[in-house]
Design a protein around this motif. Structure first.
Motif, PDB file in Angstrom:
ATOM      1  N   GLU A  18       0.882   4.157  -2.905  1.00  0.00           N
ATOM      2  CA  GLU A  18       0.508   5.529  -2.558  1.00  0.00           C
ATOM      3  C   GLU A  18       1.547   6.531  -3.059  1.00  0.00           C
ATOM      4  OE1 GLU A  18      -0.008   5.549   1.652  1.00  0.00           O
ATOM      5  OE2 GLU A  18      -2.101   4.881   1.578  1.00  0.00           O
ATOM      6  N   LYS A  19       2.814   6.195  -2.903  1.00  0.00           N
ATOM      7  CA  LYS A  19       3.883   7.104  -3.333  1.00  0.00           C
ATOM      8  C   LYS A  19       4.017   7.136  -4.847  1.00  0.00           C
ATOM      9  CE  LYS A  19       5.210   8.196   0.861  1.00  0.00           C
ATOM     10  NZ  LYS A  19       4.984   9.559   1.411  1.00  0.00           N
ATOM     11  N   LYS A  50       0.819  -1.213   0.000  1.00  0.00           N
ATOM     12  CA  LYS A  50       0.000   0.000   0.000  1.00  0.00           C
ATOM     13  C   LYS A  50       0.853   1.263   0.000  1.00  0.00           C
ATOM     14  CE  LYS A  50      -3.678   2.379   2.560  1.00  0.00           C
ATOM     15  NZ  LYS A  50      -4.561   2.337   3.750  1.00  0.00           N
ATOM     16  N   VAL A  51       1.886   1.301   0.830  1.00  0.00           N
ATOM     17  CA  VAL A  51       2.703   2.512   0.930  1.00  0.00           C
ATOM     18  C   VAL A  51       3.446   2.779  -0.369  1.00  0.00           C
ATOM     19  CG1 VAL A  51       4.711   1.281   1.896  1.00  0.00           C
ATOM     20  CG2 VAL A  51       4.404   3.727   2.348  1.00  0.00           C
ATOM     21  N   ILE A  59       1.284   9.008  -7.168  1.00  0.00           N
ATOM     22  CA  ILE A  59       1.369  10.467  -7.243  1.00  0.00           C
ATOM     23  C   ILE A  59       1.958  10.885  -8.589  1.00  0.00           C
ATOM     24  CG2 ILE A  59       2.547  12.509  -6.309  1.00  0.00           C
ATOM     25  CD1 ILE A  59       2.468  11.127  -3.559  1.00  0.00           C
TER      26      ILE A  59
END
Length: 261
Positions: free
Chosen positions: A121-122, A117-118, A125
């Motif tokens: 998320e990054k 997930k992390v 962008i």
């Protein structure tokens, strides 16, 4: 007289929410009316430029992947992929560093090995076109840039591990959490020099903006090199000028209006 303006995106033209300032569009139109060329130089992929600047893509010089890829009006001007034999060593280096994720950046897709997930998320962008693969070392497509997401902070954690490649590749901090690796002849400074040649513009007629180490060479390619007020310390030292306002206060646009319009 300024004839060419080139700006970085994240931490520079964009605010901390990665948004384009509303008054940018009017300023861009005024630049074009005066015959001033505009370049966007970013570590992001070409897709991210087309996604954020669709109204002006026919006019802007799109420098993506830290200078590894340049497009103008749907025409490819430059492409400098990493040597294929370097991909596996770069990926394997990241695998040996805790808290890091290697990302391979192609022309059309970014390749990842997991769906944490992390990480998503990054990455999302900057790039919506992603492919999850079992093994990054097996990717056959040309790779413009290898990036490492370092959740522990790139400068002191993962960056030192990549200095072993510095004799043959360009290793730069792309942000607080990112290490970027490209060919040595692929950087934003080289890209700006190519635009200067294409447009008949001298360094004395060039205005550039940046905030982080992947902008370092660009600071040397223009007389009017501006580090953002919020820039990394070494960029503040390399630039000839510093903006009075930071990226959240539209510091880039104030300087463009003062010097060009």
């Amino acid at each position: 007289m300024i004839k060419l303006v080139v700006t970085d995106l994240d931490g520079t033209l964009l605010n901390d929410q990665h948004e384009v300032p509303k008054r940018f569009w009017d300023i861009a139109s005024r630049l074009f009316r005066k015959g001033i060329k505009l370049g966007i130089a970013t570590g992001r992929p070409h897709f991210s430029i087309t996604e954020n600047f669709p109204p002006i893509m026919a006019h802007v010089y799109a420098i993506s992947d830290n200078g590894s890829f340049i497009m103008h009006d749907k025409r490819e001007i430059l492409s400098k992929p990493l040597p294929h034999e370097e991909i596996a060593p770069l990926v394997n280096t990241s695998r040996g560093i805790t808290g890091t994720y290697p990302v391979l950046c192609g022309k059309d897709y970014w390749f990842l090995e997991c769906e944490d997930k992390v990480l998503l998320e990054k990455v999302l962008i900057y790039q919506k076109n992603i492919k999850i693969v079992e093994d990054l070392t097996k990717v056959e497509e040309p790779i413009l840039k290898m990036s490492v997401l370092d959740l522990k902070g790139a400068d002191h954690h993962s960056f030192p591990h990549y200095t072993q490649f510095a004799d043959r590749l360009k290793v730069a901090l792309g942000g607080a959490l990112w290490v970027d690796v490209t060919r040595t002849d692929a950087n934003k400074g080289e890209a700006v020099q190519m635009l200067q040649q294409l447009t008949g513009t001298s360094p004395d007629e060039t205005l550039v903006f940046g905030d982080f180490m992947n902008d370092y060479e660009m600071m040397k390619a223009a007389k009017y090199s501006y580090a953002m007020k919020n820039a990394y310390p070494k960029i503040l030292e390399a630039a000839n000028f510093v903006t009075e306002k930071d990226n959240n206060e539209e510091g880039v646009l104030d300087v463009i209006e003062a010097l060009c319009l």
